[in-house]
Design a protein around this motif. Sequence first.
Motif, PDB file in Angstrom:
ATOM      1  N   MET A   1     -17.176 -62.661  59.315  1.00 64.12           N
ATOM      2  CA  MET A   1     -16.525 -61.445  59.975  1.00 64.12           C
ATOM      3  C   MET A   1     -17.396 -61.381  61.405  1.00 64.12           C
ATOM      4  N   GLY A   2     -16.302 -61.203  62.274  1.00 61.77           N
ATOM      5  CA  GLY A   2     -16.453 -61.301  63.509  1.00 61.77           C
ATOM      6  C   GLY A   2     -17.264 -59.986  64.149  1.00 61.77           C
ATOM      7  N   THR A   3     -17.797 -59.846  65.403  1.00 65.07           N
ATOM      8  CA  THR A   3     -18.086 -58.438  65.851  1.00 65.07           C
ATOM      9  C   THR A   3     -17.130 -57.567  65.965  1.00 65.07           C
ATOM     10  N   ASP A   4     -15.701 -58.046  66.381  1.00 67.91           N
ATOM     11  CA  ASP A   4     -14.639 -57.134  66.837  1.00 67.91           C
ATOM     12  C   ASP A   4     -14.064 -56.419  65.277  1.00 67.91           C
ATOM     13  N   GLU A   5     -14.069 -57.422  64.288  1.00 68.95           N
ATOM     14  CA  GLU A   5     -13.628 -56.865  63.015  1.00 68.95           C
ATOM     15  C   GLU A   5     -14.575 -56.020  62.398  1.00 68.95           C
ATOM     16  N   LEU A   6     -16.024 -56.171  62.560  1.00 72.27           N
ATOM     17  CA  LEU A   6     -17.105 -55.213  62.055  1.00 72.27           C
ATOM     18  C   LEU A   6     -17.037 -53.741  62.873  1.00 72.27           C
ATOM     19  N   VAL A   7     -16.445 -53.920  64.355  1.00 74.33           N
ATOM     20  CA  VAL A   7     -16.672 -52.555  64.890  1.00 74.33           C
ATOM     21  C   VAL A   7     -15.682 -51.711  64.473  1.00 74.33           C
ATOM     22  N   GLU A   8     -14.464 -52.524  63.950  1.00 73.06           N
ATOM     23  CA  GLU A   8     -13.408 -51.674  63.655  1.00 73.06           C
ATOM     24  C   GLU A   8     -13.800 -50.783  62.432  1.00 73.06           C
ATOM     25  N   LEU A   9     -14.781 -51.207  61.481  1.00 71.11           N
ATOM     26  CA  LEU A   9     -15.139 -50.441  60.354  1.00 71.11           C
ATOM     27  C   LEU A   9     -16.298 -49.492  60.609  1.00 71.11           C
ATOM     28  N   PHE A  10     -16.918 -49.287  61.908  1.00 70.71           N
ATOM     29  CA  PHE A  10     -17.789 -48.102  62.465  1.00 70.71           C
ATOM     30  C   PHE A  10     -16.836 -47.092  62.456  1.00 70.71           C
ATOM     31  N   PRO A  11     -17.686 -45.891  62.284  1.00 69.65           N
ATOM     32  CA  PRO A  11     -17.114 -44.586  62.891  1.00 69.65           C
ATOM     33  C   PRO A  11     -16.867 -44.324  64.470  1.00 69.65           C
ATOM     34  N   ALA A  12     -15.910 -43.285  64.738  1.00 69.13           N
ATOM     35  CA  ALA A  12     -15.568 -43.573  66.167  1.00 69.13           C
ATOM     36  C   ALA A  12     -16.803 -43.595  67.157  1.00 69.13           C
ATOM     37  N   ARG A  13     -17.766 -42.747  66.889  1.00 70.23           N
ATOM     38  CA  ARG A  13     -18.829 -42.697  67.835  1.00 70.23           C
ATOM     39  C   ARG A  13     -19.360 -44.199  67.997  1.00 70.23           C
ATOM     40  N   ALA A  14     -19.512 -44.837  67.022  1.00 72.53           N
ATOM     41  CA  ALA A  14     -20.196 -46.203  67.314  1.00 72.53           C
ATOM     42  C   ALA A  14     -19.094 -47.034  67.792  1.00 72.53           C
ATOM     43  N   ARG A  15     -17.801 -47.184  67.378  1.00 71.93           N
ATOM     44  CA  ARG A  15     -16.769 -47.874  68.000  1.00 71.93           C
ATOM     45  C   ARG A  15     -16.885 -47.686  69.721  1.00 71.93           C
ATOM     46  N   ARG A  16     -16.894 -46.426  69.935  1.00 70.19           N
ATOM     47  CA  ARG A  16     -16.828 -46.105  71.397  1.00 70.19           C
ATOM     48  C   ARG A  16     -17.885 -46.831  71.970  1.00 70.19           C
ATOM     49  N   ARG A  17     -19.258 -46.511  71.481  1.00 72.94           N
ATOM     50  CA  ARG A  17     -20.411 -47.276  72.091  1.00 72.94           C
ATOM     51  C   ARG A  17     -20.258 -48.773  72.315  1.00 72.94           C
ATOM     52  N   PHE A  18     -19.857 -49.242  71.402  1.00 76.41           N
ATOM     53  CA  PHE A  18     -19.635 -50.839  71.514  1.00 76.41           C
ATOM     54  C   PHE A  18     -18.456 -51.121  72.328  1.00 76.41           C
ATOM     55  N   GLN A  19     -17.300 -50.388  72.697  1.00 84.72           N
ATOM     56  CA  GLN A  19     -16.436 -50.604  73.448  1.00 84.72           C
ATOM     57  C   GLN A  19     -16.804 -50.544  75.086  1.00 84.72           C
ATOM     58  N   ARG A  20     -17.764 -49.619  75.264  1.00 80.84           N
ATOM     59  CA  ARG A  20     -18.452 -49.434  76.497  1.00 80.84           C
ATOM     60  C   ARG A  20     -19.617 -50.369  76.508  1.00 80.84           C
ATOM     61  N   GLY A  21     -19.969 -51.216  75.912  1.00 82.53           N
ATOM     62  CA  GLY A  21     -20.900 -52.205  75.805  1.00 82.53           C
ATOM     63  C   GLY A  21     -22.334 -51.760  75.766  1.00 82.53           C
ATOM     64  N   LEU A  22     -23.202 -52.856  75.429  1.00 90.75           N
ATOM     65  CA  LEU A  22     -24.461 -52.815  74.831  1.00 90.75           C
ATOM     66  C   LEU A  22     -25.113 -52.548  76.302  1.00 90.75           C
ATOM     67  N   LYS A  23     -26.117 -51.842  76.382  1.00 94.27           N
ATOM     68  CA  LYS A  23     -26.987 -51.561  77.680  1.00 94.27           C
ATOM     69  C   LYS A  23     -28.260 -52.546  77.505  1.00 94.27           C
ATOM     70  N   ARG A  24     -28.748 -52.374  78.772  1.00 96.05           N
ATOM     71  CA  ARG A  24     -29.816 -53.364  78.603  1.00 96.05           C
ATOM     72  C   ARG A  24     -31.053 -53.189  77.856  1.00 96.05           C
ATOM     73  N   LYS A  25     -31.427 -51.937  77.661  1.00 94.18           N
ATOM     74  CA  LYS A  25     -32.608 -51.564  76.494  1.00 94.18           C
ATOM     75  C   LYS A  25     -32.285 -52.016  75.382  1.00 94.18           C
ATOM     76  N   SER A  26     -30.987 -52.016  74.844  1.00 93.79           N
ATOM     77  CA  SER A  26     -30.492 -52.152  73.394  1.00 93.79           C
ATOM     78  C   SER A  26     -30.479 -53.785  73.247  1.00 93.79           C
ATOM     79  N   LEU A  27     -30.108 -54.590  74.427  1.00 93.19           N
ATOM     80  CA  LEU A  27     -30.089 -55.894  74.457  1.00 93.19           C
ATOM     81  C   LEU A  27     -31.343 -56.569  74.275  1.00 93.19           C
ATOM     82  N   ALA A  28     -32.486 -55.831  75.110  1.00 93.12           N
ATOM     83  CA  ALA A  28     -33.740 -56.120  75.114  1.00 93.12           C
ATOM     84  C   ALA A  28     -34.400 -56.162  73.506  1.00 93.12           C
TER      85      ALA A  28
END
Length: 118
Positions: A1-28
Motif C-alpha cells: 500500500m502506497g503512502t497516498d492510499e494510506l493517507v486516504e484512510l486517515f481521518p480529515a485532520r491527519a489527511r490535511r496534515r500530510f497534504q501540507r507536508g511533514l515538517k523538519r522536526k517530524s522528518l528528523a
Amino acid sequence: MGTDELVELFPARARRRFQRGLKRKSLALIKKLRIAKKQAPHGERPDAVRTHLRNMIIVPEMIGSVVGVYNGKTFNQVEIKPEMIGHYLGEFSITYKPVGHGRPGIGASTSSRFIPLK
C-alpha cells in the motif's frame, strides 16, 4: 500500500496534515527511528528515541520502534504496533495521573474537621 492510499484512510485532520507536508522536526524523528532500527541487533527491540512531538502521526515506517514520548514530566516508552497507525504519539502517553478516589481528607467538608487524631 502506497503512502497516498494510506493517507486516504486517515481521518480529515491527519489527511490535511500530510497534504501540507511533514515538517523538519517530524522528518528528523523518522530519521532517528530509522537509525535506531538499523543499529539494533536482529530480533531485538531498538533503543528508545526520546521526543516531545506528541502531535506526530504514526506512520507504517515507525512500526517496531520504541519512542519515549514526553508527558510534561517524564518520557513514557511506547512500542509502536501496527494498530497504532494514524493515531498521534500523544495518545499513548497520558499527561495526568488518574484520580484514585479514596477516603476524604482534611478540608473535604465541614464534618471532616471533627475527625479525631489518633
